[in-house]
Design a protein around this motif. Structure first.
Motif, mmCIF file in Angstrom:
data_model
loop_
_atom_site.group_PDB
_atom_site.id
_atom_site.type_symbol
_atom_site.label_atom_id
_atom_site.label_comp_id
_atom_site.label_asym_id
_atom_site.label_seq_id
_atom_site.Cartn_x
_atom_site.Cartn_y
_atom_site.Cartn_z
ATOM 1 N N TYR A 152 -1.422 -11.519 9.799
ATOM 2 C CA TYR A 152 -1.375 -12.739 9.879
ATOM 3 C C TYR A 152 -0.179 -13.185 8.741
ATOM 4 O O TYR A 152 -0.182 -12.705 7.581
ATOM 5 N N TYR A 206 -13.549 -8.737 13.267
ATOM 6 C CA TYR A 206 -12.303 -9.386 13.711
ATOM 7 C C TYR A 206 -12.596 -10.599 13.953
ATOM 8 O O TYR A 206 -11.958 -11.732 13.790
ATOM 9 N N ALA A 207 -13.897 -11.138 14.437
ATOM 10 C CA ALA A 207 -14.458 -12.438 14.750
ATOM 11 C C ALA A 207 -14.332 -13.326 13.221
ATOM 12 O O ALA A 207 -13.940 -14.311 13.498
ATOM 13 N N VAL A 243 -12.518 -12.608 10.810
ATOM 14 C CA VAL A 243 -11.176 -12.592 10.176
ATOM 15 C C VAL A 243 -10.543 -13.670 11.308
ATOM 16 O O VAL A 243 -9.936 -14.577 10.649
ATOM 17 N N ARG A 244 -10.682 -13.836 12.261
ATOM 18 C CA ARG A 244 -10.056 -14.998 13.299
ATOM 19 C C ARG A 244 -10.622 -16.076 12.961
ATOM 20 O O ARG A 244 -9.786 -17.084 13.015
ATOM 21 N N THR A 245 -11.739 -16.387 12.724
ATOM 22 C CA THR A 245 -12.341 -17.633 12.232
ATOM 23 C C THR A 245 -11.670 -17.897 10.753
ATOM 24 O O THR A 245 -11.291 -19.106 10.633
ATOM 25 N N TYR A 276 -8.241 -19.092 11.857
ATOM 26 C CA TYR A 276 -7.971 -19.928 12.749
ATOM 27 C C TYR A 276 -7.278 -19.724 13.878
ATOM 28 O O TYR A 276 -6.731 -20.489 14.729
ATOM 29 N N ARG A 277 -7.148 -18.369 14.171
ATOM 30 C CA ARG A 277 -6.213 -17.977 15.076
ATOM 31 C C ARG A 277 -6.392 -16.504 15.168
ATOM 32 O O ARG A 277 -6.763 -15.741 14.526
ATOM 33 N N ASP A 278 -6.040 -15.851 16.736
ATOM 34 C CA ASP A 278 -5.661 -14.404 16.666
ATOM 35 C C ASP A 278 -4.778 -13.843 15.714
ATOM 36 O O ASP A 278 -3.689 -14.705 15.454
ATOM 37 N N GLY A 279 -4.750 -12.649 15.489
ATOM 38 C CA GLY A 279 -3.735 -12.109 14.588
ATOM 39 C C GLY A 279 -2.347 -11.671 15.535
ATOM 40 O O GLY A 279 -2.854 -11.527 16.881
#
Length: 81
Positions: A7, A56-57, A59-61, A64-67
């Motif tokens: 990110y 990963y879920a 981290v994604r939260t 606020y988006r996919d890496g």
């Protein structure tokens, strides 16, 4: 560390993310534009290895988006800048 995704963040945001990631025990490393030439000026990359889906879920939260997929260091795009 094997690098899977990242990110891009501003220098001012990096400290906040570092504290939260350390608190949760998520593995990562921080890279500068010297390490990852595709970064914009004033950005750092928070780089992750492949991690379990549940982590990963989280981290994604957090972001606020996919890496973004970490570039192949041998590709021309990685070294272009």
């Amino acid at each position: 560390m094997e690098r899977s995704f990242y990110y891009p963040v501003s220098w001012s945001e990096a400290h906040k993310y570092k504290l939260l990631l350390d608190q949760e025990g998520v593995p990562y490393e921080i890279q500068s534009p010297v390490d990852l030439p595709i970064l914009e000026k004033g950005q750092l990359a928070i780089v992750f290895p492949s991690i379990p889906l549940r982590m990963y879920a989280w981290v994604r939260t957090l972001f606020y988006r996919d890496g973004l997929r970490y570039p192949d260091p041998f590709s021309l795009d990685f070294r272009a800048r």
